[in-house]
Design a protein around this motif. Structure first.
Motif, PDB file in Angstrom:
ATOM      1  N   ARG A 145       0.848  -1.194   0.000  1.00 37.97           N
ATOM      2  CA  ARG A 145       0.000   0.000   0.000  1.00 37.97           C
ATOM      3  C   ARG A 145       0.878   1.236   0.000  1.00 37.97           C
ATOM      4  O   ARG A 145       1.972   1.238   0.532  1.00 37.97           O
ATOM      5  CB  ARG A 145      -0.958  -0.004   1.189  1.00 37.97           C
ATOM      6  N   ARG A 146       0.353   2.295  -0.580  1.00 34.29           N
ATOM      7  CA  ARG A 146       1.148   3.514  -0.698  1.00 34.29           C
ATOM      8  C   ARG A 146       1.023   4.415   0.519  1.00 34.29           C
ATOM      9  O   ARG A 146       1.864   5.272   0.748  1.00 34.29           O
ATOM     10  CB  ARG A 146       0.747   4.281  -1.956  1.00 34.29           C
ATOM     11  N   GLY A 153      -4.920   1.807   3.840  1.00 31.29           N
ATOM     12  CA  GLY A 153      -4.228   2.769   2.993  1.00 31.29           C
ATOM     13  C   GLY A 153      -4.933   3.189   1.725  1.00 31.29           C
ATOM     14  O   GLY A 153      -4.321   3.221   0.663  1.00 31.29           O
ATOM     15  N   LEU A 154      -6.225   3.544   1.821  1.00 29.89           N
ATOM     16  CA  LEU A 154      -6.936   4.071   0.661  1.00 29.89           C
ATOM     17  C   LEU A 154      -6.919   5.592   0.683  1.00 29.89           C
ATOM     18  O   LEU A 154      -7.005   6.208   1.745  1.00 29.89           O
ATOM     19  CB  LEU A 154      -8.393   3.599   0.662  1.00 29.89           C
ATOM     20  N   ARG A 155      -6.836   6.200  -0.504  1.00 30.13           N
ATOM     21  CA  ARG A 155      -6.872   7.648  -0.617  1.00 30.13           C
ATOM     22  C   ARG A 155      -8.011   8.055  -1.547  1.00 30.13           C
ATOM     23  O   ARG A 155      -8.290   7.382  -2.546  1.00 30.13           O
ATOM     24  CB  ARG A 155      -5.552   8.190  -1.153  1.00 30.13           C
ATOM     25  N   VAL A 174      -5.466  -3.367  -4.545  1.00 31.35           N
ATOM     26  CA  VAL A 174      -5.215  -4.438  -3.583  1.00 31.35           C
ATOM     27  C   VAL A 174      -6.197  -4.326  -2.423  1.00 31.35           C
ATOM     28  O   VAL A 174      -6.824  -5.303  -2.005  1.00 31.35           O
ATOM     29  CB  VAL A 174      -3.756  -4.384  -3.075  1.00 31.35           C
ATOM     30  N   THR A 175      -6.340  -3.116  -1.882  1.00 28.51           N
ATOM     31  CA  THR A 175      -7.262  -2.903  -0.772  1.00 28.51           C
ATOM     32  C   THR A 175      -8.697  -3.185  -1.185  1.00 28.51           C
ATOM     33  O   THR A 175      -9.438  -3.890  -0.489  1.00 28.51           O
ATOM     34  CB  THR A 175      -7.143  -1.461  -0.253  1.00 28.51           C
ATOM     35  N   LEU A 206     -15.350   3.895   0.557  1.00 32.29           N
ATOM     36  CA  LEU A 206     -15.947   2.693  -0.019  1.00 32.29           C
ATOM     37  C   LEU A 206     -17.224   3.021  -0.792  1.00 32.29           C
ATOM     38  O   LEU A 206     -17.563   2.342  -1.765  1.00 32.29           O
ATOM     39  CB  LEU A 206     -16.255   1.678   1.081  1.00 32.29           C
ATOM     40  N   LYS A 207     -17.932   4.056  -0.363  1.00 30.60           N
ATOM     41  CA  LYS A 207     -19.161   4.441  -1.062  1.00 30.60           C
ATOM     42  C   LYS A 207     -18.863   4.812  -2.507  1.00 30.60           C
ATOM     43  O   LYS A 207     -19.678   4.559  -3.405  1.00 30.60           O
ATOM     44  CB  LYS A 207     -19.814   5.617  -0.331  1.00 30.60           C
TER      45      LYS A 207
END
Length: 266
Positions: A145-146, A153-155, A174-175, A206-207
């Motif tokens: 993850r970045r 680690g989501l942006r 990946v996430t 996620l939405k």
């Protein structure tokens, strides 16, 4: 157990897979952790992320390099394996409520976060236990993850590409693939009523992907600010953004044969 519906996306999708999805499929595979060795691979990854990196006080025994608890005995564990490096990139678990009326065991959030469950209608106690589950312990190894500000680690700027009908870069994919795998698992085992503890900002991200979790509790301090969320798996499957659909159906089809007889040992 439900079988994947190949007609749920348009004919010819496989032949027209985005190159990025093809690359992902070639580099990663999902493994249902059925053996003791595989399950301890998941526990080891959780230990590295949750205990060593994020300093969460989770699990039963902090003196061993494996993060596990009593709920794992009633959970389906899933690993995301990077085939090129032969390393585990991520993991998740689906904790199953008991379908036996005499078994009074609780889901993790019912046990640890009951005071935060405030929605009078969307409360675990309002559902048939045989249709109920909780998704938890999602983690991505820091090398895959970045961003290191959380276990996943989501942006937002990555996921906004989905709104333009484009896939995000490999790291966020990946996430997202872990959430796709969780969606596939709960659908395949018929546990359509899904709860999870999440950071509100993560639920908002996620939405964008189409996974529209509904907040059903107050924000409480549980490894940081988190709240209880609910989603019906059938809605999640239907509402996924179009660029994610081919990857989702690939994941579901790869997981389905691994889940044969899985419920008989939980």
């Amino acid at each position: 157990m439900e079988t994947p519906r190949r007609d749920s996306y348009s004919a010819g999708t496989e032949a027209a897979l985005d190159d990025q999805v093809r690359d992902f499929i070639e580099q990663y595979r999902f493994v249902i952790a059925r053996t003791k060795v595989d399950r301890y691979r998941a526990y080891a990854l959780r230990h590295k992320v949750f205990r060593e990196e994020l300093n969460y006080r989770l699990g039963e025994n902090a003196d061993i390099p494996f993060e596990k608890d009593a709920h794992d005995r009633h959970a389906i564990l899933c690993l995301l394996h990077h085939t090129t490096s032969k390393r585990d990139a991520g993991c998740l678990r689906v904790v199953l409520a008991s379908s036996d009326p005499a078994d009074k065991r609780l889901l993790p959030l019912e046990e640890s976060c009951a005071h935060g469950l405030t929605d009078p209608l969307l409360h675990p106690s309002k559902f048939e236990r045989s249709c109920l589950c909780e998704v938890s312990r999602l983690a991505v190894h820091p090398d895959f993850r970045r961003s290191r500000d959380c276990a996943l680690g989501l942006r937002e700027q990555d996921l906004q590409l989905l709104e333009k009908n484009r896939l995000p870069p490999p790291s966020p994919l990946v996430t997202l693939s872990l959430f796709l795998a969780a969606t596939a698992v709960v659908g395949l085992v018929g546990r359509y009523q899904v709860f999870a503890m999440m950071e509100p900002r993560f639920a908002r991200l996620l939405k964008i992907s189409g996974l529209q979790f509904r907040q059903v509790g107050d924000v409480i301090d549980y490894c940081g600010p988190r709240a209880a969320y609910y989603i019906d798996q059938r809605d999640a499957e239907r509402d996924l953004q179009a660029p994610l659909q081919p990857l989702y159906w690939h994941i579901k089809e790869s997981i389905a044969p691994q889940l044969t007889n899985e419920l008989n040992v939980l």
